[in-house]
Design a protein around this motif. Structure first.
Motif, PDB file in Angstrom:
ATOM      1  N   GLU A 115      -8.592  -4.137   3.063  1.00  0.00           N
ATOM      2  CA  GLU A 115      -8.094  -5.471   3.426  1.00  0.00           C
ATOM      3  C   GLU A 115      -8.569  -6.531   2.454  1.00  0.00           C
ATOM      4  OE1 GLU A 115      -8.757  -6.399   7.748  1.00  0.00           O
ATOM      5  OE2 GLU A 115      -9.342  -4.294   7.613  1.00  0.00           O
ATOM      6  N   ILE A 158      -2.561   6.660  -0.294  1.00  0.00           N
ATOM      7  CA  ILE A 158      -3.961   6.303  -0.333  1.00  0.00           C
ATOM      8  C   ILE A 158      -4.676   6.999  -1.478  1.00  0.00           C
ATOM      9  CG2 ILE A 158      -4.251   5.749   2.116  1.00  0.00           C
ATOM     10  CD1 ILE A 158      -4.720   8.611   2.693  1.00  0.00           C
ATOM     11  N   ASN A 200       2.306  -4.351  10.666  1.00  0.00           N
ATOM     12  CA  ASN A 200       1.191  -5.214  11.025  1.00  0.00           C
ATOM     13  C   ASN A 200       1.640  -6.675  10.942  1.00  0.00           C
ATOM     14  OD1 ASN A 200      -1.149  -6.753  11.153  1.00  0.00           O
ATOM     15  ND2 ASN A 200      -2.373  -5.160  10.173  1.00  0.00           N
ATOM     16  N   PRO A 201       1.725  -7.370  12.086  1.00  0.00           N
ATOM     17  CA  PRO A 201       2.223  -8.755  12.064  1.00  0.00           C
ATOM     18  C   PRO A 201       1.380  -9.678  11.193  1.00  0.00           C
ATOM     19  CG  PRO A 201       1.374  -8.173  14.264  1.00  0.00           C
ATOM     20  CD  PRO A 201       1.404  -6.915  13.448  1.00  0.00           C
ATOM     21  N   GLN A 202       0.096  -9.372  11.054  1.00  0.00           N
ATOM     22  CA  GLN A 202      -0.742 -10.233  10.215  1.00  0.00           C
ATOM     23  C   GLN A 202      -0.341 -10.142   8.741  1.00  0.00           C
ATOM     24  OE1 GLN A 202      -4.456  -8.653  12.017  1.00  0.00           O
ATOM     25  NE2 GLN A 202      -4.925 -10.775  12.471  1.00  0.00           N
ATOM     26  N   ARG A 256       0.847  -1.172   0.000  1.00  0.00           N
ATOM     27  CA  ARG A 256       0.000   0.000   0.000  1.00  0.00           C
ATOM     28  C   ARG A 256       0.889   1.229   0.000  1.00  0.00           C
ATOM     29  NH1 ARG A 256      -4.657   1.094   4.525  1.00  0.00           N
ATOM     30  NH2 ARG A 256      -4.712   3.353   4.368  1.00  0.00           N
ATOM     31  N   ASP A 287     -12.945   2.012  -2.499  1.00  0.00           N
ATOM     32  CA  ASP A 287     -13.252   2.509  -1.171  1.00  0.00           C
ATOM     33  C   ASP A 287     -12.162   2.008  -0.214  1.00  0.00           C
ATOM     34  OD1 ASP A 287     -14.267   3.169   1.310  1.00  0.00           O
ATOM     35  OD2 ASP A 287     -16.317   2.557   0.814  1.00  0.00           O
ATOM     36  N   LEU A 288     -11.532   2.951   0.494  1.00  0.00           N
ATOM     37  CA  LEU A 288     -10.479   2.573   1.442  1.00  0.00           C
ATOM     38  C   LEU A 288     -10.969   1.582   2.493  1.00  0.00           C
ATOM     39  CD1 LEU A 288      -8.423   5.752   2.326  1.00  0.00           C
ATOM     40  CD2 LEU A 288      -7.497   3.511   1.760  1.00  0.00           C
ATOM     41  N   ALA A 289     -12.260   1.647   2.796  1.00  0.00           N
ATOM     42  CA  ALA A 289     -12.803   0.726   3.798  1.00  0.00           C
ATOM     43  C   ALA A 289     -12.721  -0.725   3.324  1.00  0.00           C
ATOM     44  CB  ALA A 289     -14.246   1.096   4.133  1.00  0.00           C
TER      45      ALA A 289
END
Lengths: 214, 342
Positions: B131, B117, B183-185, B113, B126-128
């Protein structure tokens, strides 16, 4: 007093940091995502040693304090009934520039909207305004000369006091705000967001910010 | 361990010696020159990060990479990063497979990313949904790089049924990395998909990322995959002396972070915070060749990483300052880091 059990919901940027600080301060900590705790086991083992990976339902049921450290747009996936009677800390932010526009949160303070959805819980706003890197690096024991301040806002004075105590244990001088509405000064775009200020500067910034909210 | 060293740019808009901004077109031509010069200076990789702003006018870096490919022989070329969520994985694959053809197998892709943005509203995303977009598209991308017909269905693009996606690569799969910020995920996801890990470290003590390297190694084991390399990507600027490097970089850094701070939630930099970030425990590699080399060597060791990419440049620096940076990085920093690590 024996510290209460903490459940941290979210294992992204912020959740693991809060969990690590709480473990260091002696709290029993469970951490959960929307998924299987098996998938979290590697993360907890290496990055949050001491934290128990759990299903979110179990983590919430067993906790005295539940910290919401998930992205705000995922908040709707939490079943409010599971948090009934719990002390809940909202560390989330409504921040359209990074997460996009969320219609439900486009008017009013985000924690006030969260509180309305979690009507059976006592909601406190905290840990939302310090970046996750700084939150860990700047934590200091009480009395350290370079200790910084962190805000805590809520409508229930006993709950505010309890989370102020948690903030103190985790490494910050708590600054109490008497309502969730007043906690809007902690939000993105507000006078302390993204900053890590000493107590006097924090209190001054919040006072100035409160006037612009009034 | 074999180490590799890269340079990354976001197409940071250049200024002339009087501080007047150059045109977007001239900045892009300068980036092409810098990429060609990076090879001559001894740099292993040149990367271009996707951005869509007035001060980073670099939305189509793959076109610039193709121009560099046509004028070079050895340097590897890739994105740093491709904003996959707001792009079509099939098109990204096709563009970089084409770059791979032109360059004789020198193309790489870093997916992520960035912290940018602006491509979401530009392309109608949409940024939402970030994921879901990234998860689905990265999974599809992993299928595409294997080569051979692809069958895939999801919510974020049209399905593919036994689709032969061209051009075929002649030298095996493209190297693919996932850029991770903290972010570890995301680290687990990179391991699950079999992509290498690029740690984007842009603030605070780099050593804190050591746990991410360990997490990546353990996650690869768990998914039954062979070991894969870890890269560090950090910003910096090299000049002949520490003083000169800081004097050139500081006002440009201050201005750009001040500009983007409100939307990214960054604190406004102060001279004090800049000194901390350019010091041994900070994330910025600003200084003389010796200062920067010592810091790179120390952090590669601590982080268990085998590749370092310096994100060079900053809007408002001159093309000449960037060419000096490249010359010092290739000619002095890289050999010195290799020496320190041998």
């Amino acid at each position: 007093m024996k510290p209460g059990k903490l459940a941290v919901l979210g294992a992204g940027h912020v959740g693991p940091v809060i969990a690590r600080l709480a473990i260091k301060a002696g709290y029993p900590v469970a951490i959960a995502t929307s998924g299987d705790p098996e998938d979290l086991a590697l993360i907890t083992e290496l990055m949050i040693p001491g934290a128990q990976p759990r299903w979110s339902r179990d983590a919430m049921a067993e906790a005295d304090i539940v910290v919401l450290a998930l992205p705000l747009h995922r908040f709707g996936e939490i079943e409010p009934g599971l948090l009934n009677g719990k002390l809940v800390v909202d560390a989330m932010n409504y921040w359209p520039a990074t997460e996009g526009v969320l219609e439900d949160f486009s008017r009013g303070g985000s924690s006030e909207i969260v509180a309305r959805r979690l009507a059976g819980s006592t909601l406190i706003k905290a840990f939302n305004h310090i970046g996750y890197h700084e939150l860990e690096d700047r934590a200091r024991p009480a009395g350290a000369p370079d200790r910084r301040a962190a805000g805590v806002a809520g409508d229930d004075p006993a709950a505010v006091a309890a989370i102020a105590e948690l903030i103190d244990q985790l490494g910050y001088d708590p600054v109490r705000l008497e309502t969730l509405r007043a906690g809007r000064v902690l939000e993105p775009g507000g006078p302390v967001f993204g900053l890590v200020l000493p107590l006097d500067e924090f209190e001054r910034a919040v006072r100035v910010g409160a006037r612009s909210l009034a | 361990m074999t180490y590799t060293f890269g340079l990354d740019t976001f197409g940071d808009r250049n200024a002339d010696a009087d501080g007047k901004p150059l045109s977007h077109a001239q900045t892009i031509r300068n980036v092409a020159e810098e990429g060609v010069f990076a090879e001559q200076a001894g740099v292993d990789f040149f990367g271009i990060g996707e951005h869509h702003t007035e001060y980073f006018p670099m939305p189509a870096g793959d076109v610039v990479l193709a121009a560099i490919a046509a004028r070079t022989e050895r340097i590897r070329l890739g994105s740093a990063v491709t904003v996959l969520s707001s792009d079509d994985p099939v098109r990204v694959y096709q563009r970089y497979a084409t770059l791979n053809a032109i360059s004789g197998g020198r193309a790489e892709v870093i997916l992520g990313r960035g912290s940018s943005i602006e491509s979401f509203p530009l392309f109608g995303y949409d940024l939402a949904d970030y994921e879901e977009l990234f998860e689905e598209k990265a999974t599809l991308f992993a299928e595409l790089v294997k080569g051979g017909p692809v069958t895939w269905a999801g919510k974020t693009r049209a399905p593919l049924i036994g689709q032969d996606v061209v051009p075929h690569t002649e030298s095996g799969p493209l190297p693919v990395w996932i850029g991770v910020g903290g972010n570890p995920q995301s680290v687990i996801r990179a391991a699950r998909l079999g992509f290498s890990l690029a740690l984007a470290i842009i603030g605070g003590p780099p050593a804190r990322f050591a746990a991410y390297s360990q997490l990546f190694e353990r996650a690869l084991e768990r998914f039954g995959r062979p070991p894969l390399p870890v890269m560090v990507h950090s910003p910096g600027h090299i000049a002949v002396t520490d003083e000169q490097a800081k004097a050139e970089f500081w006002p440009r850094w201050r201005d750009i972070i001040t500009l983007i701070a409100p939307e990214r939630g960054f604190a406004i930099p102060t001279e004090e915070s800049f000194d901390a970030e350019t010091g041994p425990d900070g994330a910025l590699y600003v200084g003389s060749p010796e200062t920067v080399a010592q810091k790179i060597a120390a952090n590669l060791r601590v982080l268990g990483a085998s590749r370092f990419d310096l994100k060079y440049g900053m809007p408002g620096l001159t093309h000449e300052q960037l060419m000096t940076n490249i010359e010092l990085y290739g000619g002095q920093v890289i050999p010195r880091v290799r020496e320190l690590l041998s």
